[in-house]
Scaffold this active site. Structure first.
Site, PDB file in Angstrom:
ATOM      1  N   GLU A  70      34.531  13.690 -10.797  1.00 37.73           N
ATOM      2  CA  GLU A  70      34.223  13.360 -12.191  1.00 37.73           C
ATOM      3  C   GLU A  70      33.260  12.181 -12.303  1.00 37.73           C
ATOM      4  OE1 GLU A  70      37.559  12.568 -14.867  1.00 37.73           O
ATOM      5  OE2 GLU A  70      36.148  12.393 -16.525  1.00 37.73           O
ATOM      6  N   ASP A  90      39.420  14.709  -9.530  1.00 35.37           N
ATOM      7  CA  ASP A  90      39.568  13.824 -10.686  1.00 35.37           C
ATOM      8  C   ASP A  90      40.387  12.621 -10.219  1.00 35.37           C
ATOM      9  OD1 ASP A  90      39.824  12.519 -13.031  1.00 35.37           O
ATOM     10  OD2 ASP A  90      40.401  14.268 -14.208  1.00 35.37           O
ATOM     11  N   ILE A  92      41.305   9.849 -11.771  1.00 34.62           N
ATOM     12  CA  ILE A  92      42.365   9.556 -12.751  1.00 34.62           C
ATOM     13  C   ILE A  92      42.289  10.623 -13.823  1.00 34.62           C
ATOM     14  CG2 ILE A  92      43.314   7.966 -14.445  1.00 34.62           C
ATOM     15  CD1 ILE A  92      42.283   5.625 -12.971  1.00 34.62           C
ATOM     16  N   ASP A  93      43.268  11.505 -13.860  1.00 33.14           N
ATOM     17  CA  ASP A  93      43.328  12.478 -14.949  1.00 33.14           C
ATOM     18  C   ASP A  93      44.339  11.927 -15.951  1.00 33.14           C
ATOM     19  OD1 ASP A  93      42.545  14.874 -16.226  1.00 33.14           O
ATOM     20  OD2 ASP A  93      44.550  15.612 -15.822  1.00 33.14           O
ATOM     21  N   THR A  95      42.845   9.230 -18.241  1.00 34.67           N
ATOM     22  CA  THR A  95      42.309   7.856 -18.300  1.00 34.67           C
ATOM     23  C   THR A  95      42.772   7.143 -19.565  1.00 34.67           C
ATOM     24  OG1 THR A  95      40.419   8.497 -16.962  1.00 34.67           O
ATOM     25  CG2 THR A  95      40.169   6.489 -18.260  1.00 34.67           C
ATOM     26  N   ASP A 220      39.565  18.665 -13.950  1.00 37.07           N
ATOM     27  CA  ASP A 220      40.876  18.582 -14.619  1.00 37.07           C
ATOM     28  C   ASP A 220      41.743  19.796 -14.267  1.00 37.07           C
ATOM     29  OD1 ASP A 220      40.133  16.272 -16.216  1.00 37.07           O
ATOM     30  OD2 ASP A 220      39.003  17.609 -17.507  1.00 37.07           O
TER      31      ASP A 220
HETATM   32  P1  2AM Z   1      40.379  12.699 -18.174  1.00 41.46           P
HETATM   33  O1  2AM Z   1      41.474  11.743 -18.410  1.00 41.46           O
HETATM   34  O2  2AM Z   1      40.051  12.893 -16.732  1.00 41.46           O
HETATM   35  O3  2AM Z   1      39.159  12.392 -19.006  1.00 41.46           O
HETATM   36  C1  2AM Z   1      43.541  14.681 -22.326  1.00 41.46           C
HETATM   37  O4  2AM Z   1      42.584  13.878 -22.851  1.00 41.46           O
HETATM   38  C2  2AM Z   1      43.058  15.495 -21.162  1.00 41.46           C
HETATM   39  O5  2AM Z   1      41.775  16.069 -21.434  1.00 41.46           O
HETATM   40  C3  2AM Z   1      42.864  14.692 -19.888  1.00 41.46           C
HETATM   41  O6  2AM Z   1      43.194  15.524 -18.821  1.00 41.46           O
HETATM   42  C4  2AM Z   1      41.384  14.376 -19.906  1.00 41.46           C
HETATM   43  O7  2AM Z   1      40.858  14.155 -18.632  1.00 41.46           O
HETATM   44  C5  2AM Z   1      40.849  15.671 -20.449  1.00 41.46           C
HETATM   45  N1  2AM Z   1      39.497  15.524 -20.957  1.00 41.46           N
HETATM   46  C6  2AM Z   1      38.436  16.182 -20.483  1.00 41.46           C
HETATM   47  N2  2AM Z   1      37.321  15.830 -21.133  1.00 41.46           N
HETATM   48  C7  2AM Z   1      37.670  14.909 -22.033  1.00 41.46           C
HETATM   49  C8  2AM Z   1      36.949  14.138 -23.011  1.00 41.46           C
HETATM   50  N3  2AM Z   1      35.630  14.277 -23.161  1.00 41.46           N
HETATM   51  N4  2AM Z   1      37.621  13.261 -23.762  1.00 41.46           N
HETATM   52  C9  2AM Z   1      38.972  13.121 -23.598  1.00 41.46           C
HETATM   53  N5  2AM Z   1      39.700  13.828 -22.714  1.00 41.46           N
HETATM   54  C10 2AM Z   1      39.076  14.698 -21.929  1.00 41.46           C
HETATM   55 CA    CA Z   2      39.289  11.534 -15.016  1.00 44.65          CA
END
Ligand code: 2AM
Ligand code: CA
Length: 278
Positions: A70, A90, A92-93, A95, A220
């Protein structure tokens, strides 16, 4: 017969454990937040540090392998899936959960060869739950086999999704309308735990019956896709067609019946693809 990717999977589990420790330690300190594409798309120093740790450790052992991470993609690296052995990462999934210290934060890694997912690892590092799945060998949480609920009746189901700000009001309304169509089936409820990878593991372990999402990324989904399939669940495109890792959308469920019923209720909206420039 020797499994050529088993050693990679063992290395993946070890490095994911190390990454999880780094995340837990970071939670004890101040977290400084930066914005990526919008005020609600966040990144921290820890996302970047953890991804560097994971990629450098894997690259040292497997120098010919490819990576889609990512934070590397955010820094301009390509996001094209090839037939090469590829680690989709990823760091940190969840964040947003991480910055709020909301306790669902995971490290997610999927490994593909010839574009097929061979294994997936999701480490929900605050809960200390290590989910692992090797293709054809079942899914596990901390070494204990897991399986989906098997629920077939959507009106008895708990459904996961994620919702957030969308700059385009039409897309925002479409996201809310999809939730309304599902809640009025009715289902037992909708939950949004905040980490796509954890959501997939919750379905895989029977704690929820389905998860759908439009707008996420391959990093993700890659780790969780292996876990869902090996736990006996289904994963498909939001339209009910075959799952496409680069399509930025998915339905996963405990049964084909529930997945198909959700596909009928959900109106897709444009979200682009990971392997194109939009
Ligand atoms: P992330 O934390 O790696 O960004 C909830 O927000 C879920 O949707 C999380 O797994 C998050 O992944 C993912 N997600 C993907 N794209 C996002 C974006 N643009 N904004 C917020 N969440 C996103
Ligand atoms: Ca992430």
């Amino acid at each position: 017969m020797d499994d050529p990717w088993m050693e990679c999977m063992d290395h993946c589990i070890a490095v994911t454990q190390e990454a999880g420790k780094m995340i837990r330690e970071a939670l004890q300190k101040d977290i400084s937040i930066k914005q990526k594409s919008s005020p609600v798309d966040l990144v921290t120093e820890t996302d970047q540090k953890v991804e560097n740790l994971i990629i450098s450790s894997i690259r040292e052992k497997y120098p010919t392998h490819s990576f889609i991470g990512e934070e590397s993609v955010a820094a301009g690296a390509p996001s094209i899936l090839t037939d090469d052995p590829t680690w989709i990462i990823d760091p940190i999934d969840g964040t947003t959960n991480f910055v709020h210290r909301f306790p669902f934060v995971s490290v997610s890694i999927g490994f593909t060869v010839n574009k097929e997912i061979e294994f997936g690892i999701v480490y929900s590092c605050i809960e200390d739950k290590m989910y692992t799945a090797r293709k054809g060998k079942g899914a596990f949480c901390n070494g204990v086999p897991i399986k989906v609920s098997g629920q077939k009746d959507i009106s008895q189901s708990l459904v996961l999704t994620e919702m957030g700000f969308k700059p385009d009001p039409k897309i925002f309304r479409a996201m809310m309308a999809n939730m309304e169509s599902i809640l009025t089936i009715p289902v037992h409820g909708i939950r949004a735990p905040g980490s796509a990878a954890v959501n997939m593991c919750l379905v895989a372990s029977g704690a929820a019956d389905a998860y759908y999402h439009i707008g996420i990324h391959c990093w993700d989904m890659a780790g969780g896709a292996a876990i869902i399939r090996e736990a006996g669940g289904v994963i498909m495109d939001i339209t009910g067609g075959p799952f496409d890792l680069m399509s930025r959308r998915l339905i996963t469920a405990s049964s084909e019946d529930i997945a198909k019923q959700l596909a009928q209720k959900i109106q897709p909206f444009p979200c682009g693809r990971d392997d194109t420039e939009n």
